[in-house]
Design a protein around this motif. Structure first.
Motif, PDB file in Angstrom:
ATOM      1  N   LYS A  22       0.856  -1.192   0.000  1.00 47.24           N
ATOM      2  CA  LYS A  22       0.000   0.000   0.000  1.00 47.24           C
ATOM      3  C   LYS A  22       0.894   1.245   0.000  1.00 47.24           C
ATOM      4  O   LYS A  22       1.624   1.490   0.954  1.00 47.24           O
ATOM      5  CB  LYS A  22      -0.891   0.020   1.236  1.00 47.24           C
ATOM      6  CG  LYS A  22      -1.835  -1.169   1.360  1.00 47.24           C
ATOM      7  CD  LYS A  22      -3.000  -1.059   0.421  1.00 47.24           C
ATOM      8  CE  LYS A  22      -4.024  -2.149   0.681  1.00 47.24           C
ATOM      9  NZ  LYS A  22      -5.149  -2.112  -0.269  1.00 47.24           N
ATOM     10  N   THR A  23       0.840   1.995  -1.067  1.00 43.61           N
ATOM     11  CA  THR A  23       1.735   3.154  -1.175  1.00 43.61           C
ATOM     12  C   THR A  23       1.143   4.415  -0.529  1.00 43.61           C
ATOM     13  O   THR A  23       1.853   5.400  -0.371  1.00 43.61           O
ATOM     14  CB  THR A  23       2.057   3.448  -2.648  1.00 43.61           C
ATOM     15  OG1 THR A  23       0.830   3.612  -3.376  1.00 43.61           O
ATOM     16  CG2 THR A  23       2.843   2.300  -3.261  1.00 43.61           C
ATOM     17  N   ALA A  24      -0.125   4.375  -0.161  1.00 47.05           N
ATOM     18  CA  ALA A  24      -0.723   5.504   0.560  1.00 47.05           C
ATOM     19  C   ALA A  24      -0.624   5.232   2.058  1.00 47.05           C
ATOM     20  O   ALA A  24      -1.071   4.181   2.533  1.00 47.05           O
ATOM     21  CB  ALA A  24      -2.181   5.688   0.150  1.00 47.05           C
ATOM     22  N   VAL A  25      -0.031   6.151   2.790  1.00 46.98           N
ATOM     23  CA  VAL A  25       0.224   5.944   4.216  1.00 46.98           C
ATOM     24  C   VAL A  25      -1.056   5.609   4.967  1.00 46.98           C
ATOM     25  O   VAL A  25      -1.080   4.717   5.827  1.00 46.98           O
ATOM     26  CB  VAL A  25       0.891   7.203   4.822  1.00 46.98           C
ATOM     27  CG1 VAL A  25       1.020   7.058   6.333  1.00 46.98           C
ATOM     28  CG2 VAL A  25       2.257   7.426   4.198  1.00 46.98           C
ATOM     29  N   GLU A  26      -2.145   6.291   4.646  1.00 48.53           N
ATOM     30  CA  GLU A  26      -3.387   6.074   5.388  1.00 48.53           C
ATOM     31  C   GLU A  26      -3.987   4.694   5.136  1.00 48.53           C
ATOM     32  O   GLU A  26      -4.863   4.244   5.892  1.00 48.53           O
ATOM     33  CB  GLU A  26      -4.411   7.157   5.031  1.00 48.53           C
ATOM     34  CG  GLU A  26      -4.799   7.215   3.570  1.00 48.53           C
ATOM     35  CD  GLU A  26      -3.861   8.101   2.748  1.00 48.53           C
ATOM     36  OE1 GLU A  26      -4.213   8.431   1.605  1.00 48.53           O
ATOM     37  OE2 GLU A  26      -2.767   8.442   3.261  1.00 48.53           O
TER      38      GLU A  26
END
Length: 497
Positions: A130-134
């Motif tokens: 998952k490249t989005a931190v959230e």
């Protein structure tokens, strides 16, 4: 550390006398041995730690902490060793850390068999990507990481990817003081774990196997035992000192040209391949000759030069209308192939139509690009796989007769393509659909002796008998089929069965 037995006895008495000075020295010395062993473990010097703890226990035999550290160090050593192979440091190979064979191996020998260090939910691999931190579910990661024992946590630090956390996971780790090691754990899983065949929702991590380097022309292929052990099989004879190399990509990916292999391995493993096959570059693209009636193939002379047929010598300029049409077809066929591949595991597709689509696309590719283009090779691979699956599942319209016709039209050309277009190691790991087809033909169309024998002879009797092409049940049937069939006839007279 815990007080030793003498100190405990002294503390249990009502006397107010202090412990003798020499016992204070003993406690201090025991603590020093514990700290020394822990320091070696923290430095990942497991053999030295085991020796240090063993010697310390001779002096302090009742120290439970030393005994536990000794057991931990010895467990780490066991996980980092395997019969028949030796671990290599980064300076011993241009590919970095690796594995070498400690003795000679023959085709089909098991070079390495290793039990997993740990088994974890495969969903953690998806979290790591998952490249989005959230989107990074830190709580799910932490829950699994907390369940690991001290040996598993310590050995995770031996993996090369432990110290190479990507930016998006580094950012996620900053959200929690306790998350850093847990996120490093899932990153190690993402780059090194293998899906467990009996439990596809789980993945396993192997300490020694993770040291094996990738090659687009491998010398080993992988299989899994019922107990979850990972096995490396030699696809050819290997001499002592050779490096253990296997393909990190699926068998059909070895049929890609270098540029697309690099895209795939960068996408799933985050590095650029520098194996000898990639360093040598791809052979020139071969397209059908434009001369009427010529069966030859033309290659381009330089980046902007003419295409010259190797058979008749006909030249075709790079900007000719015929060549432009072929190149447009090349791009169109690639898109159609990618669309069909995406549907492979789609439960909503019509299986009968899906198989027919592969057959029609492969025929169109041969007509437009010829029998030596990599598009055609990959289409042959998937068409044979689709036919095999259709017969095995009893898909309507895919019977024994269609299987036989399909193997003549697609499996035999696939074998010819692999002979011309793939180096030996890449060729062998791409043979899964051929091995499956031999089993299906022998059981569904046993009278097709000539076709079955041609396929066996092309692949090699020993290769089919010794290498782990299929799952346990089918591999046993394949070995029995190959072993029980008479060897190919070498006489000028007709063979009698």
């Amino acid at each position: 550390g815990r007080p030793h037995a003498g100190a405990a006895a002294a503390m249990g008495k009502k006397s107010k006398l202090k412990k003798p000075a020499e016992e204070e020295v003993d406690d201090s010395a025991a603590d020093a041995c514990v700290w020394g062993t822990e320091a070696l473990l923290d430095e990942l010097k497991f053999e030295e730690a085991a020796v240090h703890a063993a010697r310390s226990l001779e002096e302090f035999p009742t120290s439970r902490r030393l005994a536990n550290l000794k057991e931990e160090a010895e467990s780490c050593c066991r996980f980092l060793s395997a019969d028949g192979v030796v671990l290599r440091d980064a300076d011993e190979s241009p590919l970095g850390r690796g594995i070498g064979v400690a003795k000679d191996f023959k085709l089909g020998d098991i070079v390495l068999r290793e039990k997993p260090l740990l088994v974890a939910p495969r969903s953690l691999v998806a979290i790591a990507r998952k490249t989005a931190v959230e989107d990074v579910d830190i709580e799910a990661v932490m829950k699994v990481y907390r369940s690991l024992d001290s040996v598993q946590r310590r050995l995770l630090r031996c993996f090369h990817s432990w110290d190479k956390l990507p930016d998006w996971l580094t950012a996620a780790a900053s959200r929690s003081m306790d998350a850093d090691n847990a996120l490093r754990f899932v990153w190690v899983l993402a780059l090194n774990s293998h899906q467990l065949r009996p439990h596809p929702e789980k993945c396993a991590l192997y300490c020694v196997s993770a040291r094996a380097n990738h090659s687009c022309d491998p010398v080993c292929m992988l299989d899994e035992d019922q107990d979850g052990s990972l096995c490396f099989y030699a696809v050819r004879d290997m001499e002592e000192g050779e490096e253990v190399l296997y393909s990190y990509l699926g068998g059909h990916f070895t049929m890609h040209p270098r540029s697309l292999r690099h895209v795939q391995i960068r996408r799933v493993k985050y590095f650029d391949c520098i194996c000898p096959r990639c360093e040598a570059g791809d052979p020139p693209t071969e397209l059908p000759c434009v001369a009427d009636g010529c069966p030859g193939f033309a290659t381009q002379q330089g980046a902007n030069g003419p295409w010259i047929c190797q058979e008749c010598g006909t030249e075709d300029p790079p900007d000719s209308s015929k060549k432009a049409m072929v190149l447009r077809m090349e791009a169109l066929l690639l898109r159609k192939m990618a669309d069909l591949e995406k549907l492979w595991n789609a439960p909503s597709k019509d299986p009968s139509k899906y198989i027919t689509d592969w057959e029609m696309l492969t025929r169109s590719c041969r007509k437009a690009l010829g029998s030596r283009h990599w598009h055609y090779g990959r289409m042959l691979f998937f068409t044979v796989m689709a036919l095999n699956t259709g017969v095995a599942l009893g898909v309507a319209g895919v019977d024994a007769q269609r299987l036989v016709a399909g193997m003549r039209e697609f499996a035999l050309p696939l074998l010819e393509y692999l002979d011309v277009g793939s180096p030996p190691g890449a060729r062998k790991v791409a043979m899964e659909p051929i091995a499956q087809a031999v089993v299906l033909l022998a059981t569904r169309a046993p009278d097709e002796d000539e076709l079955i024998d041609r396929m066996i002879a092309h692949v090699g009797r020993e290769e089919l008998r010794l290498l782990p092409w299929l799952d346990d049940g089918d591999i046993k049937r394949l070995k029995r089929i190959v072993t029980n069939r008479p060897p190919p006839c070498t006489s000028d007279h007709a063979c009698e069965r």
